[in-house]
Design an enzyme around this catalytic site. Structure first.
Site, PDB file in Angstrom:
ATOM      1  N   CYS A 249       6.919   5.941  19.510  1.00 24.46           N
ATOM      2  CA  CYS A 249       8.037   6.193  20.412  1.00 24.46           C
ATOM      3  C   CYS A 249       9.201   6.760  19.611  1.00 24.46           C
ATOM      4  O   CYS A 249       9.751   6.095  18.751  1.00 24.46           O
ATOM      5  CB  CYS A 249       8.453   4.900  21.081  1.00 24.46           C
ATOM      6  SG  CYS A 249       9.615   5.188  22.414  1.00 24.46           S
TER       7      CYS A 249
ATOM      8  N   ASN B 147      -7.020   4.805   9.293  1.00 22.43           N
ATOM      9  CA  ASN B 147      -6.525   3.566   9.893  1.00 22.43           C
ATOM     10  C   ASN B 147      -6.536   3.585  11.417  1.00 22.43           C
ATOM     11  O   ASN B 147      -6.621   2.544  12.053  1.00 22.43           O
ATOM     12  CB  ASN B 147      -5.116   3.265   9.390  1.00 22.43           C
ATOM     13  CG  ASN B 147      -4.225   4.479   9.376  1.00 22.43           C
ATOM     14  OD1 ASN B 147      -4.524   5.465   8.710  1.00 22.43           O
ATOM     15  ND2 ASN B 147      -3.135   4.437  10.115  1.00 22.43           N
TER      16      ASN B 147
ATOM     17  N   GLN C  56      -7.481   0.736   3.986  1.00 21.23           N
ATOM     18  CA  GLN C  56      -8.299   0.224   5.093  1.00 21.23           C
ATOM     19  C   GLN C  56      -9.693  -0.228   4.652  1.00 21.23           C
ATOM     20  O   GLN C  56     -10.415  -0.831   5.437  1.00 21.23           O
ATOM     21  CB  GLN C  56      -8.436   1.288   6.196  1.00 21.23           C
ATOM     22  CG  GLN C  56      -7.180   1.482   7.014  1.00 21.23           C
ATOM     23  CD  GLN C  56      -6.835   0.289   7.905  1.00 21.23           C
ATOM     24  OE1 GLN C  56      -7.690  -0.459   8.333  1.00 21.23           O
ATOM     25  NE2 GLN C  56      -5.554   0.102   8.163  1.00 21.23           N
TER      26      GLN C  56
ATOM     27  N   GLY D 238       0.834  -1.197   0.000  1.00 21.92           N
ATOM     28  CA  GLY D 238       0.000   0.000   0.000  1.00 21.92           C
ATOM     29  C   GLY D 238       0.872   1.251   0.000  1.00 21.92           C
ATOM     30  O   GLY D 238       0.565   2.241  -0.673  1.00 21.92           O
ATOM     31  N   THR D 239       1.954   1.191   0.750  1.00 22.53           N
ATOM     32  CA  THR D 239       2.882   2.326   0.811  1.00 22.53           C
ATOM     33  C   THR D 239       3.419   2.651  -0.579  1.00 22.53           C
ATOM     34  O   THR D 239       3.457   3.816  -0.993  1.00 22.53           O
ATOM     35  CB  THR D 239       4.057   1.991   1.762  1.00 22.53           C
ATOM     36  OG1 THR D 239       3.528   1.759   3.074  1.00 22.53           O
ATOM     37  CG2 THR D 239       5.080   3.106   1.805  1.00 22.53           C
TER      38      THR D 239
END
Ligand code: PLP
Length: 377
Positions: A317, A143, A171, A64-65
């Site tokens: 993170c 998403n 999605q 998808g990217t």
């Protein structure tokens, strides 16, 4: 199930012969190569029919990217005259980073804000359109929070202004009905691993006549728009996943929407200071996203993981500190609530018992975490 899905056993079975028996290179002229080629073309026809497109409008990619990159950068580089792109503030990184990359090459990008439910502000989108706008890229559904965008309205606006419309349907492809003619979409990205297909295979629908430049140069595969020896087992698996979705989608959506609503109601009735993120109605049937006040999403994620329940938080993170979800923040939530967000996504293989167990585990976990929370004075 929003991050990825289990490959359906029927998909795996369908793929196996293409690793071992029909392993030919589809560009080879001998029989075993041509059999592989036929399998790709058959898969292309299945994918096209699924969204009311023609087979020659489907380009198989690696994800998808990659489809998002090819749509956005491909359209931008194919257009020598216009230098402006419109997108939303809550797109997936695949779209946002493609846009950031283009900014470095002199393109101007408008990031349209969303309302409290995560729906794009149409008025702002209309205001952003200029003579220089070459592309509007807006996702079908988000998403993280599951909000479904008014894509038909966006398609109409794009068409009226002679602007190309790209829709990231990663999605929704295989989950919601998509008709490229009805929506008026020109470019559409999808990925097999979100609909119980294999990882590492995606597709880009490109309407006939829409110009894009390839990002990968080499052979003439995929109409010279995506050079590389094709991932034959992956493509065959993708097509099988589409066929399964076609048959199961309607029933699965009804079951998942029922479980979703039961879970949402259970949380709201039993946990205080909790907020549903995303649109109350216009949301994916399998998406639940809550912000829990006074608790970090990560603490919930870890606590549930110990019990065998896999959820995710939108927080990322970076360098040891938790970055609150940009999607939840864009809907107007505070950083604290964005950090306290957790996504539960349902799928084909979930049972009602699992939902009941998750709810009970969550209620107890939140109680325990709040007792020790330094955020409660
Ligand atoms: N776009 C959306 C909306 C997604 O949810 C995802 C996957 O998380 C992607 C793009 C990227 O797809 P892939 O994982 O196939 O690269």
């Amino acid at each position: 199930n929003a991050a990825t899905t289990k490959t359906d056993p029927e998909v795996v079975r369908k793929m196996i012969p293409y690793f071992s028996d029909i392993y030919g290179n589809p560009s080879s002229l001998h029989g075993i190569g041509q059999k592989a080629k036929e399998a790709i073309e058959h898969s292309r026809a299945i994918a096209a029919e699924f969204i009311n497109a023609s087979p020659d409008e489907i380009i198989f990619t690696g994800s998808g990217t990659e489809s998002d990159n090819l749509a956005i950068k491909g359209a931008a580089y194919a257009n020598n005259l216009k230098k402006h792109i419109i997108t939303s503030a809550i797109e997936h990184h695949a779209v946002l980073e493609s846009c950031h990359n283009l900014e470095k090459s002199g393109f101007k990008i408008s990031y349209i804000p969303v309302d409290n439910n995560g729906r794009i502000k149409i008025k702002e989108l209309k205001k952003a359109i200029s003579k220089n706008t070459l592309l509007i890229s807006v996702m079908h559904a988000n998403n993280e929070i599951g909000t479904i965008q008014p894509v038909k309205e966006i398609g109409k606006i794009a068409r009226e202004n002679n602007i190309c419309f790209h829709m990231d349907a990663v999605q929704t492809f295989g989950h919601l009905n998509i008709d490229v003619e009805e929506i008026g979409v020109d470019l559409l990205s999808a990925s097999a691993h979100k609909l119980y297909g294999p990882k590492g295979v995606g597709l880009l629908y490109k309407r006939k006549g829409v110009k894009i430049n390839p990002l990968i140069n080499g052979g003439s595969q995929e109409g010279s728009l995506r050079a590389s020896t094709e991932n034959v087992p992956g493509i065959v698996g993708f097509a099988k996943a589409i066929e399964l979705s076609k048959n199961l989608m309607e029933n699965e959506n009804a079951v998942q929407a029922h479980l979703r609503d039961k879970f949402i109601q259970g949380v709201l009735e039993n946990i205080e200071n909790v907020f549903l993120n995303g649109h109350p109605v216009n949301r994916l049937p399998n998406n639940i996203n809550f912000s829990f006040d006074f608790i970090e999403g990560e603490a919930i994620l870890i606590g549930l993981d110990i019990e065998g329940i896999a959820v995710s938080t939108g927080s990322a993170c970076s360098s040891g500190s938790m970055e609150p979800s940009y999607v939840i923040k864009a809907t107007g939530r505070s950083s604290v609530l964005a950090r306290g967000s957790v996504r539960f996504s349902l799928g084909r293989f979930n049972t009602e018992d699992e939902i009941d167990f998750t709810l009970e585990t969550l209620i107890n976990l939140v109680k325990r975490l709040r007792k020790i929370s330094p955020l409660i004075s």
